[in-house]
Scaffold this motif. Structure first.
Motif, PDB file in Angstrom:
ATOM      1  N   THR A  19       0.832  -1.199   0.000  1.00  0.00           N
ATOM      2  CA  THR A  19       0.000   0.000   0.000  1.00  0.00           C
ATOM      3  C   THR A  19       0.867   1.251   0.000  1.00  0.00           C
ATOM      4  O   THR A  19       0.502   2.265  -0.556  1.00  0.00           O
ATOM      5  CB  THR A  19      -0.935   0.025   1.219  1.00  0.00           C
ATOM      6  OG1 THR A  19      -0.167  -0.287   2.363  1.00  0.00           O
ATOM      7  CG2 THR A  19      -2.066  -0.953   1.063  1.00  0.00           C
ATOM      8  N   ARG A  28      -7.798   1.153   1.786  1.00  0.00           N
ATOM      9  CA  ARG A  28      -7.965   0.237   2.909  1.00  0.00           C
ATOM     10  C   ARG A  28      -6.606  -0.375   3.247  1.00  0.00           C
ATOM     11  O   ARG A  28      -5.816  -0.686   2.372  1.00  0.00           O
ATOM     12  CB  ARG A  28      -8.953  -0.856   2.495  1.00  0.00           C
ATOM     13  CG  ARG A  28      -9.090  -1.972   3.499  1.00  0.00           C
ATOM     14  CD  ARG A  28     -10.139  -2.964   3.047  1.00  0.00           C
ATOM     15  NE  ARG A  28     -11.460  -2.337   3.048  1.00  0.00           N
ATOM     16  CZ  ARG A  28     -12.454  -2.720   2.241  1.00  0.00           C
ATOM     17  NH1 ARG A  28     -12.251  -3.690   1.370  1.00  0.00           N
ATOM     18  NH2 ARG A  28     -13.617  -2.130   2.301  1.00  0.00           N
ATOM     19  N   PRO A 204     -15.247  -4.716  10.033  1.00  0.00           N
ATOM     20  CA  PRO A 204     -14.054  -4.306   9.288  1.00  0.00           C
ATOM     21  C   PRO A 204     -12.953  -5.362   9.227  1.00  0.00           C
ATOM     22  O   PRO A 204     -12.057  -5.250   8.402  1.00  0.00           O
ATOM     23  CB  PRO A 204     -13.570  -3.073  10.046  1.00  0.00           C
ATOM     24  CG  PRO A 204     -14.205  -3.128  11.383  1.00  0.00           C
ATOM     25  CD  PRO A 204     -15.489  -3.846  11.209  1.00  0.00           C
ATOM     26  N   ALA A 220      -7.920  -7.091   7.396  1.00  0.00           N
ATOM     27  CA  ALA A 220      -9.021  -6.258   6.920  1.00  0.00           C
ATOM     28  C   ALA A 220      -9.987  -7.084   6.073  1.00  0.00           C
ATOM     29  O   ALA A 220      -9.592  -7.985   5.340  1.00  0.00           O
ATOM     30  CB  ALA A 220      -8.473  -5.089   6.110  1.00  0.00           C
ATOM     31  N   ASP A 222     -12.145  -7.586   3.027  1.00  0.00           N
ATOM     32  CA  ASP A 222     -12.163  -7.052   1.656  1.00  0.00           C
ATOM     33  C   ASP A 222     -13.547  -6.579   1.238  1.00  0.00           C
ATOM     34  O   ASP A 222     -13.688  -5.770   0.332  1.00  0.00           O
ATOM     35  CB  ASP A 222     -11.687  -8.122   0.672  1.00  0.00           C
ATOM     36  CG  ASP A 222     -10.207  -8.383   0.823  1.00  0.00           C
ATOM     37  OD1 ASP A 222      -9.503  -7.454   1.275  1.00  0.00           O
ATOM     38  OD2 ASP A 222      -9.763  -9.505   0.525  1.00  0.00           O
ATOM     39  N   TYR A 224     -15.737  -5.104   3.223  1.00  0.00           N
ATOM     40  CA  TYR A 224     -16.318  -4.136   4.156  1.00  0.00           C
ATOM     41  C   TYR A 224     -17.019  -3.028   3.379  1.00  0.00           C
ATOM     42  O   TYR A 224     -16.565  -2.625   2.304  1.00  0.00           O
ATOM     43  CB  TYR A 224     -15.226  -3.550   5.064  1.00  0.00           C
ATOM     44  CG  TYR A 224     -15.777  -2.697   6.173  1.00  0.00           C
ATOM     45  CD1 TYR A 224     -16.634  -3.248   7.121  1.00  0.00           C
ATOM     46  CD2 TYR A 224     -15.444  -1.352   6.270  1.00  0.00           C
ATOM     47  CE1 TYR A 224     -17.156  -2.467   8.131  1.00  0.00           C
ATOM     48  CE2 TYR A 224     -15.957  -0.565   7.289  1.00  0.00           C
ATOM     49  CZ  TYR A 224     -16.819  -1.128   8.227  1.00  0.00           C
ATOM     50  OH  TYR A 224     -17.348  -0.350   9.234  1.00  0.00           O
ATOM     51  N   ASP A 226     -17.369   0.142   3.531  1.00  0.00           N
ATOM     52  CA  ASP A 226     -16.713   1.395   3.179  1.00  0.00           C
ATOM     53  C   ASP A 226     -15.350   1.066   2.574  1.00  0.00           C
ATOM     54  O   ASP A 226     -14.471   0.551   3.263  1.00  0.00           O
ATOM     55  CB  ASP A 226     -16.572   2.258   4.439  1.00  0.00           C
ATOM     56  CG  ASP A 226     -16.018   3.646   4.126  1.00  0.00           C
ATOM     57  OD1 ASP A 226     -15.331   3.765   3.083  1.00  0.00           O
ATOM     58  OD2 ASP A 226     -16.259   4.568   4.917  1.00  0.00           O
ATOM     59  N   THR A 228     -12.802   2.666   1.883  1.00  0.00           N
ATOM     60  CA  THR A 228     -11.588   3.321   2.385  1.00  0.00           C
ATOM     61  C   THR A 228     -11.210   2.841   3.787  1.00  0.00           C
ATOM     62  O   THR A 228     -10.224   3.282   4.353  1.00  0.00           O
ATOM     63  CB  THR A 228     -11.790   4.839   2.448  1.00  0.00           C
ATOM     64  OG1 THR A 228     -12.838   5.104   3.384  1.00  0.00           O
ATOM     65  CG2 THR A 228     -12.164   5.389   1.096  1.00  0.00           C
ATOM     66  N   LYS A 229     -12.037   1.958   4.340  1.00  0.00           N
ATOM     67  CA  LYS A 229     -11.795   1.520   5.708  1.00  0.00           C
ATOM     68  C   LYS A 229     -11.694   0.011   5.755  1.00  0.00           C
ATOM     69  O   LYS A 229     -12.221  -0.661   4.883  1.00  0.00           O
ATOM     70  CB  LYS A 229     -12.942   1.995   6.612  1.00  0.00           C
ATOM     71  CG  LYS A 229     -12.938   3.483   6.855  1.00  0.00           C
ATOM     72  CD  LYS A 229     -14.202   3.865   7.587  1.00  0.00           C
ATOM     73  CE  LYS A 229     -14.253   5.401   7.763  1.00  0.00           C
ATOM     74  NZ  LYS A 229     -15.537   5.826   8.281  1.00  0.00           N
ATOM     75  N   PRO A 230     -11.089  -0.570   6.763  1.00  0.00           N
ATOM     76  CA  PRO A 230     -10.346   0.074   7.839  1.00  0.00           C
ATOM     77  C   PRO A 230      -8.969   0.536   7.370  1.00  0.00           C
ATOM     78  O   PRO A 230      -8.449   0.030   6.383  1.00  0.00           O
ATOM     79  CB  PRO A 230     -10.210  -1.039   8.875  1.00  0.00           C
ATOM     80  CG  PRO A 230     -10.230  -2.296   8.072  1.00  0.00           C
ATOM     81  CD  PRO A 230     -11.128  -2.024   6.890  1.00  0.00           C
ATOM     82  N   ALA A 563     -12.980   0.539  12.770  1.00  0.00           N
ATOM     83  CA  ALA A 563     -12.881   0.809  11.324  1.00  0.00           C
ATOM     84  C   ALA A 563     -12.342   2.221  11.078  1.00  0.00           C
ATOM     85  O   ALA A 563     -11.713   2.484  10.055  1.00  0.00           O
ATOM     86  CB  ALA A 563     -14.246   0.641  10.672  1.00  0.00           C
ATOM     87  N   SER A 566      -6.774   4.955  12.849  1.00  0.00           N
ATOM     88  CA  SER A 566      -5.680   5.045  11.883  1.00  0.00           C
ATOM     89  C   SER A 566      -4.412   5.475  12.611  1.00  0.00           C
ATOM     90  O   SER A 566      -4.425   5.773  13.805  1.00  0.00           O
ATOM     91  CB  SER A 566      -6.024   6.063  10.787  1.00  0.00           C
ATOM     92  OG  SER A 566      -6.173   7.333  11.372  1.00  0.00           O
TER      93      SER A 566
END
Lengths: 568, 336, 301
Positions: A19, A28, A204, A220, A222, A224, A226, A228-230, A563, A566
């Protein structure tokens, strides 16, 4: 942070690398790995089979309910579209049904769709009489759960429910996947080890490795909802040790990012926090440390009638004695010694949510030894040659029991000294928690039997509605041999006025009226001094300074919004 | 000796059955309760239902027989099935299930074996390696400086409990120096040099704390026993014969001094498998000791019963081994 | 060989000889001195330093050593010196009495099992049983059954004291028993025992006169370790809520409670820890000296 890096799993590290290369700030899993420590290890991921806070908290990262409570105790829709109310038509006028609508397009972590029949199945799973479901209390009075269509569920209650948010709200009753648990109902529930250790959820994270009572590894989800989360790609949920060690690993060594339930001496916590690696957080639910006064006679000589309503207590049945005991206690000092930031002095057994908090009893905040002494003098309790007060041959000598816990033993010592100053002799007794809070019929040391004069422990209620909690002190809830000592009315308090208020609350829907009723009940208990509240306790946890988004929640799982967590 | 061993082994079976019953009886009588650690928000009636679903409403003897069937019949069958990849019968039989985790106890034990053996076992080995030379030298040079310091340190090691030494080490090495992690990672796998170094780092503190404690005890017995033997006539004879001092001490005296030491070691080995409850707790090793203590706190009878019974088997077995070793160390000891 | 009572000569007695030998053992003398000092301190000390160990003075909590509190105070402002002195009474009494019980039972079982072949099997299986029993649940059972009865008979403190001493003694004799038995097995095949038997010495005399003196050293070591073990076990018991009431200080408890305050007020752990260690060390040296003094081979030198 060196050690944290080392502790990362290979998977976490590689995900972090990939990432990082993508360079996206919103992707994510962008923040790599997060380490949580719960000094009581999680033993199972299915909250229906273990109601322990550590287990429901761990499970809350994976399985979710229709709605949760946020950090202020407000309900927030999770899997549901919105919170059903009478106003929006979701709750029927007669308060016997509630209709939930699921969010559109919800997916399980295996990619299949979440439907209303999963919710129906989950209800049936818990209400199966052979399943030993530990959350069945949340489903009380439910007569039927049905799916009206793929996304709509209707729950019917046998009686009007002014607060119909028991089932599927909060960490205790999340939705399970029907496909995974279909063969695990009734007596088969405990045998589905794989499902209970790694439930498929909507949350999440998903479980990759579950070691009971030790470590859970998660990554995480896949699917979830949202994208952009977690922010974290993987989680380690470590258990074991004790509260001080957990605090140390976040505040002093930086090995972990979040530590749960740090009930340790405040000065130690302050000292650890001063290292500057993390912050101690606290948040207040309805938990109150209190002394329960036994209104009945606990003498061993009474045999089967020991601590039952058949015999009134020789001196605690005198309200002046009970009041003097309360007056002699310096509550702010107890907070300072035992809880620091995580406690507030309280004069109510129901101090939260704020709308239920009565102000009628606030005088107890100030210790008044002189007034207590005067009260006892006035009531005819005269000091003997040993300094202990007595009247008609009855000495004010108290057996004071509680569970084994460093803070409770400190409280016992302090209170013993204060009571000594008003001529009351105290003998202390502490009992292992598993025995004290356990319901073993053969043990004389359970908190329900109360074979002592007073006992101290903390209690609260789940969710935000105090109706069931206040119902604890109705006459029908007095523990006795007849009901196998089941019942939470420890003081054996019984008054028609109180029972009338309990019945009235069960039929009242209006929130303001309910608050008035609950406060009136609280005031009866307080002004009779059958319960002596000591400290309004908060949850206390620690989070590393590099962690962002933590909102400590005393009304639901502490990991309710993981979730949104950060790295700073 | 062979006959004796066989006789003892046969006698072991009724002994162990009796022990298992006594253990079950104690666990059942104990006043702790499986619902004792649940939040108070779970109402008493629900607790009663949970107890019934765990089978606690059935008579004790029935539950004991059920455990016997699960442990002595179902578990071995299951093991055979797994090893040989076959199915016996319908293959669907109830194994010993823990109440708290709702998973087979034997699987939990297998999962925890590595960290327990690594940490506790290693500490025991280290302890023995330290203790025997210290014991031998302190006895040989009785009241020398070495002996005095050795005595002092080992007494310190035994009188200061591990909860204190463990915490002290964490404060020094984890909090202040940041050398070692204070929390043991049970999921860590050794794959290369770096991960090996990490494994050593996380093991060093718990191993040393336990080794110190074990060595303290063992070296005292070693020293006392050596002292007894050094004054025996055969030592004078051996020296008079002109044997080298090294041979006299290490072959003759040491061998004859080992009997109490062997006893202590044999008593200790089952404890290795039992884990070191306090040390595991302090360093969060989460081995068998921690499993046992969690089981006891949660009144998880099947888990505690199974674990304790496994320890009982080991205790009986290692005491037998010790008895056989006595015979080998001192041929004069005869059991027949 | 060990029949030194016949050594009459110049009107000397056995115990006179033992004392003469004991005196030459420097460690033993120092040990005795320290032990007597500790005894004196904990039994007479509280009359000289008469601060109430239970008096809470919350305004003076977590203090380091000072003139008003020589060893500082704990988290509730209780005086540490007073607590260490008072705690020592209980800890010493528990340590020594429990050690004697466990030593007595252990030695008896070990001697009988090692010497009489017929008793070996049953006694050792009993030992195995005791070794295998899960200690914690057993304690919970014992406490449940006997706490209230004993509390009623002897009052809360004496009742619990009897219970704890009994529990520790009853659950720690097995090691001694097995160690003694192992040694007896070897000793009873020695020539001097065979000789004693062949001239018709009764078993009781053989055991007491010939075998016991020769297995004394592991017993002495067990005794030393037993004291430490009992003191520490007592603290573990109170941690589980099974020990003395929480306002009743003991060394083990003080050490345990102080552990988390280690970096805040180090004095809290140093003193109780030192007290335990000094006691164990001095008992150890006394044991060493006694063993040497009782051994005729050394005494003769």
């Amino acid at each position: 942070m060196k050690i944290t890096n080392l502790l990362m799993t290979a998977a976490g590290a590689s995900l972090l690398a990939s990432t990082a290369m993508a360079g996206s700030h919103e992707a994510r899993g962008r923040d790599g790995h997060v380490n949580l420590i719960y000094w009581q290890a999680a033993s199972i991921m299915n909250p229906y089979l273990s109601g322990g806070t550590k287990d429901t908290n761990a499970a809350s990262m994976v399985v979710e309910p229709l709605a949760r409570y946020d950090e202020n105790g407000n309900m927030v829709a999770y899997l549901a579209e919105e919170i059903p109310t009478v106003a929006n038509g979701g709750v029927s006028e007669d308060l016997t049904t509630i209709t939930w609508k699921l969010k559109a397009g919800l997916k399980w972590s295996d990619g299949s769709a979440v439907t209303a029949s999963d919710v129906v199945f989950t209800g049936g799973y818990c209400m199966d009489p052979d399943g030993g479901c530990q959350q069945i209390g949340q489903f009380s009075d439910v007569t039927n759960i049905e799916a009206l269509d793929d996304v709509t569920v209707k729950i019917t209650f046998g009686v009007p429910k002014p607060f119909p948010y028991g089932p599927f709200v909060g960490q205790e009753t999340p939705i399970l996947q029907e496909a995974q648990f279909a063969d695990c109902t009734g007596v088969a529930a405990p045998t589905c080890t794989d499902a209970n250790f790694g439930p498929i959820g909507t949350g999440p994270f998903v479980v990759t490795d579950f070691r009971a009572n030790d470590t859970i590894s998660l990554e995480a989800n896949d699917n979830y909802r949202d994208a952009t989360k977690p922010a974290f790609a993987s989680v380690t949920f470590k258990g074991g040790g004790d509260a001080a060690a957990a605090a140390r690993s976040v505040l002093e060594t930086g090995e972990f990012d979040y530590a749960w339930n740090l009930q340790i001496a405040p000065e130690i916590l302050v000292q650890m926090e001063s290292k500057g690696m993390g912050t101690v957080l606290s948040s207040f639910g309805p938990l109150v440390e209190r002394i329960m006064v036994n209104m009945t006679d606990p003498s061993a000589s009474l045999g089967d009638e020991r601590s039952t309503v058949a015999h009134a207590h020789p001196f605690l049945s005198d309200i002046n004695v009970r009041k003097a005991l309360s007056l002699a206690i310096d509550r702010p000092l107890l907070v300072e010694v035992g809880y620091g930031k995580a406690g507030k002095p309280t004069c109510n057994v129901l101090p939260a949510p704020a709308i239920y908090n009565s102000t009628a009893n606030d005088a107890c905040q100030v210790q008044d030894i002189a007034a207590a002494n005067a009260l006892l003098d006035g009531a005819g309790w005269a000091r003997g040659s040993d300094g202990v007060r007595a009247k008609d041959g009855v000495r004010l000598s108290i057996l004071y029991q509680t569970s084994t816990n460093a803070v409770r033993q400190d409280f016992q010592a302090l209170i013993k000294q204060w009571w000594g100053e008003i001529g009351v002799e105290t003998e202390l007794k502490n009992i292992d928690g598993a025995v004290f809070f356990g319901g073993d019929q053969s043990s004389p040391d359970t908190f329900q039997k109360l074979f002592a004069d007073v006992e101290m422990y903390a209690n609260n209620f789940s969710g935000t509605d105090p109706e069931a909690y206040m119902g604890n002190w109705a006459c029908s809830n007095i523990p006795s041999p007849e009901n196998a000592w089941l019942g939470m009315n420890m003081p054996r308090h019984c008054s028609a006025e109180y029972d009338g208020l309990v019945a009235e609350m069960a039929e009242t829907a209006d929130i303001a009226t309910r608050a008035e009723l609950a406060m009136a009940m609280n005031d009866i208990l307080m002004q009779n001094y059958v319960i002596i509240p000591l400290v309004h306790r908060g949850n206390v946890s620690a989070s590393a300074n590099t962690l962002d988004g933590v909102a400590l929640n005393a009304w639901d799982s502490e990991l309710w919004n993981i979730a949104d967590w950060s790295r700073k | 000796m062979f006959n004796y061993t066989i006789r003892r082994l046969i006698f072991t079976i009724p002994t162990l059955l009796f022990i298992s019953f006594v253990i079950f009886f104690i666990l059942d009588t104990a006043p702790n309760d499986p619902t004792g650690n649940l939040p108070l928000t779970i109402p008493p009636e629900v607790r009663e239902k949970i107890r019934i679903s765990l089978g606690l409403d059935k008579p004790m003897f029935f539950r004991y027989l059920l455990w016997c069937q699960q442990f002595f019949v179902n578990e071995p069958l299951n093991m055979i099935e797994q090893w040989f990849n076959i199915t016996i019968g319908d293959g669907d039989r109830l194994r010993v299930q823990s109440w708290a985790t709702r998973s087979p106890v034997v699987d939990l034990v297998v999962e925890r074996m590595p960290q327990t053996l690594w940490v506790v076992g290693m500490s025991y080995v280290v302890g023995i390696i330290i203790a025997i030379p210290i014991g031998v030298i302190s006895a040989y040079k009785q009241y020398s400086w070495f002996d005095q310091i050795g005595t002092f340190i080992s007494m310190l090691g035994f009188s200061v409990p591990t909860f204190f030494t463990g915490l002290l080490m964490i404060v020094i090495f984890s909090v202040n120096l940041h050398w070692f992690p204070s929390i043991y990672d049970t999921t860590h796998k050794v794959t290369d040099w770096g991960s090996f170094v990490f494994q050593v780092k996380q093991m060093i503190m718990p191993v040393m704390v336990l080794a110190f404690f074990n060595a303290a005890q063992l070296s005292r017995f070693m020293r006392a026993s050596m002292l007894d033997n050094l004054q025996q006539d055969y030592v004078r004879t051996a020296r008079a014969k002109g044997l080298k001092e090294r041979v006299v001490v290490l072959t003759h005296v040491l061998r004859n001094s080992l009997i109490p030491v062997v006893t202590v070691i044999a008593l200790g080995v089952p404890q290795v498998f039992g884990g070191a409850i306090i040390t595991e707790q302090i360093f969060k090793v989460n081995g068998l000791g921690q499993l046992l203590i969690i089981g006891i706190q949660g009144a998880d009878i099947p888990l505690v019963q199974t674990l304790t019974f496994i320890f009982a088997v080991l205790i009986v077995l290692f005491n037998l081994i010790a008895d056989i070793l006595y015979g080998l160390l001192d041929p004069r000891i005869r059991y027949d | 060989m060990t029949d030194t009572t016949l050594n009459e000569g110049k009107g000397r007695t056995l115990w006179g000889d033992v004392w003469d030998q004991y005196k030459t053992h420097k460690g033993a003398l120092i040990g005795t001195g320290v032990f007597l000092f500790i005894l004196f301190a904990v039994f007479l000390g509280p009359y000289i330093y008469d601060v109430d160990p239970q008096y809470l003075n919350i305004r003076e909590k977590n203090q380091g050593p000072s003139l008003s509190h020589l060893l500082g105070t704990d988290q509730l402002g209780r005086d540490m010196l007073a607590q260490v002195l008072h705690g020592g009474r209980v800890s010493l009494a528990v340590g020594v009495i429990a050690m004697f019980i466990s030593l007595l039972v252990g030695t008896l079982v070990g001697l009988l099992a090692g010497y009489f072949k017929k008793l070996d099997g049953p006694l050792m299986r009993l030992t195995d049983l005791f070794l295998a029993l899960p200690l914690l649940p057993l304690l919970l059972v014992i406490i449940m059954l006997f706490r209230d009865t004993l509390r009623g008979m002897f009052g809360p403190e004496t009742g619990i004291f009897i219970l704890i001493v009994f529990i520790i003694g009853a659950t720690s004799w097995m090691h001694t028993a097995r160690i003694v038995r192992g040694d007896v097995l070897a000793q009873k095949e020695r020539e001097f025992v065979l000789a004693a038997k062949s001239i018709g010495t009764p078993d009781r005399r053989v055991i007491l006169r010939h075998i016991l003196p020769n297995v004394l050293s592991p017993i002495m070591v067990s005794a030393t370790l037993g004291v430490a073990n009992a003191i520490i076990t007592e603290s573990a018991l109170s941690f589980l809520g099974l020990g003395f009431p929480s306002d009743f200080p003991t060394w083990g408890r003080l050490l345990f409670d102080g552990a988390n305050y280690m970096s805040l007020t180090p004095a809290r752990v140093v003193w109780p820890g030192l007290a335990i260690s000094l006691t164990v060390l001095s008992v150890n040296f006394i044991g060493d000296g006694l063993r040497d003094a009782l051994d005729p081979r050394i005494r003769g030198r």
